[in-house]
Design a protein around this motif. Sequence first.
Motif, PDB file in Angstrom:
ATOM      1  N   GLU A  85       0.851  -1.285  -0.095  1.00 46.93           N
ATOM      2  CA  GLU A  85       0.121   0.043  -0.031  1.00 46.93           C
ATOM      3  C   GLU A  85       1.004   1.200   0.239  1.00 46.93           C
ATOM      4  OE1 GLU A  85      -2.229  -3.266   1.521  1.00 46.93           O
ATOM      5  OE2 GLU A  85      -0.214  -2.250   2.226  1.00 46.93           O
ATOM      6  N   GLY A  86       2.039   1.280   0.848  1.00 49.22           N
ATOM      7  CA  GLY A  86       2.905   2.299   0.907  1.00 49.22           C
ATOM      8  C   GLY A  86       3.681   2.518  -0.543  1.00 49.22           C
ATOM      9  N   ARG A  87       3.953   1.412  -1.074  1.00 46.16           N
ATOM     10  CA  ARG A  87       4.600   1.395  -2.494  1.00 46.16           C
ATOM     11  C   ARG A  87       3.716   2.182  -3.457  1.00 46.16           C
ATOM     12  NH1 ARG A  87       9.482  -1.546  -1.945  1.00 46.16           N
ATOM     13  NH2 ARG A  87       9.846  -2.050  -4.021  1.00 46.16           N
ATOM     14  N   TYR A  88       2.388   1.643  -3.458  1.00 49.64           N
ATOM     15  CA  TYR A  88       1.608   2.047  -4.430  1.00 49.64           C
ATOM     16  C   TYR A  88       1.470   3.661  -4.274  1.00 49.64           C
ATOM     17  CZ  TYR A  88      -2.717   3.905  -5.879  1.00 49.64           C
ATOM     18  OH  TYR A  88      -3.818   4.594  -6.422  1.00 49.64           O
ATOM     19  N   GLU A  89       1.132   4.072  -3.074  1.00 51.87           N
ATOM     20  CA  GLU A  89       1.055   5.564  -2.855  1.00 51.87           C
ATOM     21  C   GLU A  89       2.172   6.224  -3.533  1.00 51.87           C
ATOM     22  OE1 GLU A  89      -1.170   8.937  -1.577  1.00 51.87           O
ATOM     23  OE2 GLU A  89      -1.283   7.168  -2.582  1.00 51.87           O
ATOM     24  N   VAL A  90       3.399   5.799  -2.835  1.00 55.66           N
ATOM     25  CA  VAL A  90       4.803   6.635  -3.667  1.00 55.66           C
ATOM     26  C   VAL A  90       4.695   6.668  -5.069  1.00 55.66           C
ATOM     27  CG1 VAL A  90       6.957   6.822  -3.599  1.00 55.66           C
ATOM     28  CG2 VAL A  90       6.079   6.382  -1.723  1.00 55.66           C
ATOM     29  N   ARG A  91       4.295   5.476  -5.676  1.00 54.90           N
ATOM     30  CA  ARG A  91       4.348   5.411  -7.199  1.00 54.90           C
ATOM     31  C   ARG A  91       3.369   6.508  -7.833  1.00 54.90           C
ATOM     32  NH1 ARG A  91       5.745  -0.721  -6.545  1.00 54.90           N
ATOM     33  NH2 ARG A  91       7.977  -0.725  -7.070  1.00 54.90           N
ATOM     34  N   ARG A  92       2.264   6.445  -7.013  1.00 55.89           N
ATOM     35  CA  ARG A  92       1.093   7.244  -7.425  1.00 55.89           C
ATOM     36  C   ARG A  92       1.403   8.695  -7.582  1.00 55.89           C
ATOM     37  NH1 ARG A  92      -2.907  10.496  -5.890  1.00 55.89           N
ATOM     38  NH2 ARG A  92      -2.416  10.591  -3.602  1.00 55.89           N
ATOM     39  N   ASN A 156       4.622   8.808   6.522  1.00 61.72           N
ATOM     40  CA  ASN A 156       5.116   9.363   7.625  1.00 61.72           C
ATOM     41  C   ASN A 156       6.909   9.304   7.448  1.00 61.72           C
ATOM     42  OD1 ASN A 156       3.015  10.328   9.093  1.00 61.72           O
ATOM     43  ND2 ASN A 156       2.681   8.303   9.883  1.00 61.72           N
ATOM     44  N   GLU A 157       7.407   8.739   6.255  1.00 59.63           N
ATOM     45  CA  GLU A 157       8.943   8.700   6.011  1.00 59.63           C
ATOM     46  C   GLU A 157       8.891   9.338   4.694  1.00 59.63           C
ATOM     47  OE1 GLU A 157      10.765   7.593   8.008  1.00 59.63           O
ATOM     48  OE2 GLU A 157       9.338   6.649   9.628  1.00 59.63           O
ATOM     49  N   LEU A 158      10.236  10.057   4.552  1.00 62.82           N
ATOM     50  CA  LEU A 158      10.525  10.742   3.261  1.00 62.82           C
ATOM     51  C   LEU A 158      10.858   9.496   2.173  1.00 62.82           C
ATOM     52  CD1 LEU A 158      12.167  12.894   1.733  1.00 62.82           C
ATOM     53  CD2 LEU A 158      14.166  11.827   2.351  1.00 62.82           C
ATOM     54  N   SER A 159      10.251   9.995   1.028  1.00 68.60           N
ATOM     55  CA  SER A 159      10.056   8.784   0.000  1.00 68.60           C
ATOM     56  C   SER A 159      10.481   9.498  -1.353  1.00 68.60           C
ATOM     57  CB  SER A 159       8.680   8.149   0.015  1.00 68.60           C
ATOM     58  OG  SER A 159       7.665   9.044  -0.452  1.00 68.60           O
ATOM     59  N   LEU A 160      10.383   8.580  -2.273  1.00 67.15           N
ATOM     60  CA  LEU A 160      10.802   9.207  -3.748  1.00 67.15           C
ATOM     61  C   LEU A 160       9.616  10.260  -4.162  1.00 67.15           C
ATOM     62  CD1 LEU A 160      12.482   8.894  -6.134  1.00 67.15           C
ATOM     63  CD2 LEU A 160      11.207   6.747  -6.841  1.00 67.15           C
ATOM     64  N   ALA A 161       8.476  10.021  -3.488  1.00 66.39           N
ATOM     65  CA  ALA A 161       7.370  10.994  -3.819  1.00 66.39           C
ATOM     66  C   ALA A 161       7.815  12.484  -3.603  1.00 66.39           C
ATOM     67  CB  ALA A 161       6.044  10.663  -3.145  1.00 66.39           C
ATOM     68  N   ASP A 162       8.434  12.566  -2.400  1.00 66.92           N
ATOM     69  CA  ASP A 162       8.884  13.800  -1.910  1.00 66.92           C
ATOM     70  C   ASP A 162      10.102  14.465  -2.796  1.00 66.92           C
ATOM     71  OD1 ASP A 162       7.570  14.492   0.753  1.00 66.92           O
ATOM     72  OD2 ASP A 162       8.446  12.221   1.054  1.00 66.92           O
ATOM     73  N   PHE A 163      10.836  13.454  -3.373  1.00 63.54           N
ATOM     74  CA  PHE A 163      11.932  13.911  -4.208  1.00 63.54           C
ATOM     75  C   PHE A 163      11.486  14.184  -5.580  1.00 63.54           C
ATOM     76  CE2 PHE A 163      15.727  11.617  -2.088  1.00 63.54           C
ATOM     77  CZ  PHE A 163      15.769  12.640  -1.164  1.00 63.54           C
ATOM     78  N   ALA A 164      10.355  13.550  -6.086  1.00 66.12           N
ATOM     79  CA  ALA A 164       9.850  13.984  -7.280  1.00 66.12           C
ATOM     80  C   ALA A 164       9.043  15.421  -7.327  1.00 66.12           C
ATOM     81  CB  ALA A 164       8.778  12.939  -7.707  1.00 66.12           C
ATOM     82  N   ALA A 165       8.327  15.531  -6.270  1.00 64.24           N
ATOM     83  CA  ALA A 165       7.756  16.996  -5.797  1.00 64.24           C
ATOM     84  C   ALA A 165       8.693  17.966  -5.806  1.00 64.24           C
ATOM     85  CB  ALA A 165       6.921  16.755  -4.732  1.00 64.24           C
ATOM     86  N   ALA A 166       9.950  17.641  -5.259  1.00 69.16           N
ATOM     87  CA  ALA A 166      10.893  18.594  -5.028  1.00 69.16           C
ATOM     88  C   ALA A 166      11.581  19.061  -6.320  1.00 69.16           C
ATOM     89  CB  ALA A 166      11.697  18.218  -3.837  1.00 69.16           C
ATOM     90  N   ALA A 167      11.854  17.896  -6.921  1.00 72.49           N
ATOM     91  CA  ALA A 167      12.565  18.243  -8.164  1.00 72.49           C
ATOM     92  C   ALA A 167      11.916  19.382  -9.028  1.00 72.49           C
ATOM     93  CB  ALA A 167      12.678  16.741  -8.895  1.00 72.49           C
ATOM     94  N   HIS A 168      10.656  19.111  -9.205  1.00 75.79           N
ATOM     95  CA  HIS A 168       9.651  20.121  -9.987  1.00 75.79           C
ATOM     96  C   HIS A 168       9.795  21.621  -9.358  1.00 75.79           C
ATOM     97  CE1 HIS A 168       8.082  17.413 -13.286  1.00 75.79           C
ATOM     98  NE2 HIS A 168       8.133  16.512 -12.170  1.00 75.79           N
ATOM     99  N   ILE A 193      12.903  19.514   3.132  1.00 73.72           N
ATOM    100  CA  ILE A 193      13.732  18.758   2.132  1.00 73.72           C
ATOM    101  C   ILE A 193      15.002  19.554   1.721  1.00 73.72           C
ATOM    102  CG2 ILE A 193      12.229  19.526   0.188  1.00 73.72           C
ATOM    103  CD1 ILE A 193      12.118  16.242  -0.316  1.00 73.72           C
ATOM    104  N   LYS A 194      14.858  20.646   1.616  1.00 73.28           N
ATOM    105  CA  LYS A 194      15.985  21.444   1.089  1.00 73.28           C
ATOM    106  C   LYS A 194      17.310  21.622   1.980  1.00 73.28           C
ATOM    107  CE  LYS A 194      15.657  26.425   0.713  1.00 73.28           C
ATOM    108  NZ  LYS A 194      15.098  27.609  -0.078  1.00 73.28           N
ATOM    109  N   SER A 195      16.855  21.381   3.108  1.00 75.68           N
ATOM    110  CA  SER A 195      18.116  21.408   4.004  1.00 75.68           C
ATOM    111  C   SER A 195      18.859  20.032   4.127  1.00 75.68           C
ATOM    112  CB  SER A 195      17.495  21.509   5.430  1.00 75.68           C
ATOM    113  OG  SER A 195      16.802  22.635   5.656  1.00 75.68           O
ATOM    114  N   ARG A 196      18.379  18.915   3.503  1.00 77.73           N
ATOM    115  CA  ARG A 196      19.032  17.725   3.339  1.00 77.73           C
ATOM    116  C   ARG A 196      20.522  17.748   2.541  1.00 77.73           C
ATOM    117  NH1 ARG A 196      15.868  13.901   5.548  1.00 77.73           N
ATOM    118  NH2 ARG A 196      16.856  12.029   4.647  1.00 77.73           N
TER     119      ARG A 196
END
Length: 221
Positions: A85-92, A156-168, A193-196
């Motif tokens: 379920e979590g992987r699905y939401e990230v990919r979505r 509740n954890e940083l994921s690829l979804a955050d990086f996709a959004a932050a990239a744009h 995220i930009k402080s990482r």
Amino acid sequence: MNRLFHVPLSPFCRKVRLSLAEKKVEVELVEERYWERNPEFLRRNPAGKVPILKIDGQLLTESAAICEYLEEKHPEPALLPRDPEGRYEVRRLVSWFDDKFHNEVTSNLLYERVNKKVMGAGYPESKNVKAGAKAIKYHLDYMGWLLDQRRWLAGNELSLADFAAAAHLSSLDYIRDVDWNRNANVRDWYAKIKSRPAFRSILADQIPGFPQPAHYADLDF
């Protein structure tokens, strides 16, 4: 040496750069003027697109596939949850930003304001810029709604979804097209995220003819 053929303001390249940096995979950045369709570049990727990652003796293309490859080869720190379920939401959400957000916002703002000038493809279409400026408000509101319920975009954890959004958003922030005052949740999320450490090379980008705005690399805005 691993190499990433990229364009600095491309959100698809930035997503891969963030994944590589988060996983501490060292890579040499090679800027590629893909629109010139150099024969050597087209041999690397006949689709004529960036990013292209040279790693493990292979040439990898398509940003989503590259990120999934990195997740499997370098599972820590994880950017995809363990549960289906979590992987699905990230990919979505990755698809949301790389498809819907890209088509409605990035292509109408970044490509009109920057890419056309860099490629010598004419002047921005004002109707497209207006459409992008209107659409980004909806997307920021949607992100704010997600962040009302979660610590990060997909959970509740940083994921690829955050990086996709932050990239744009980081690409658009470079050209001053993000109203960070529209939603406090989104502003706080982006500050985190930009402080990482993974974001350092993104914040160091300098595009000839397009100087950084004063706040772009400021971790406190």
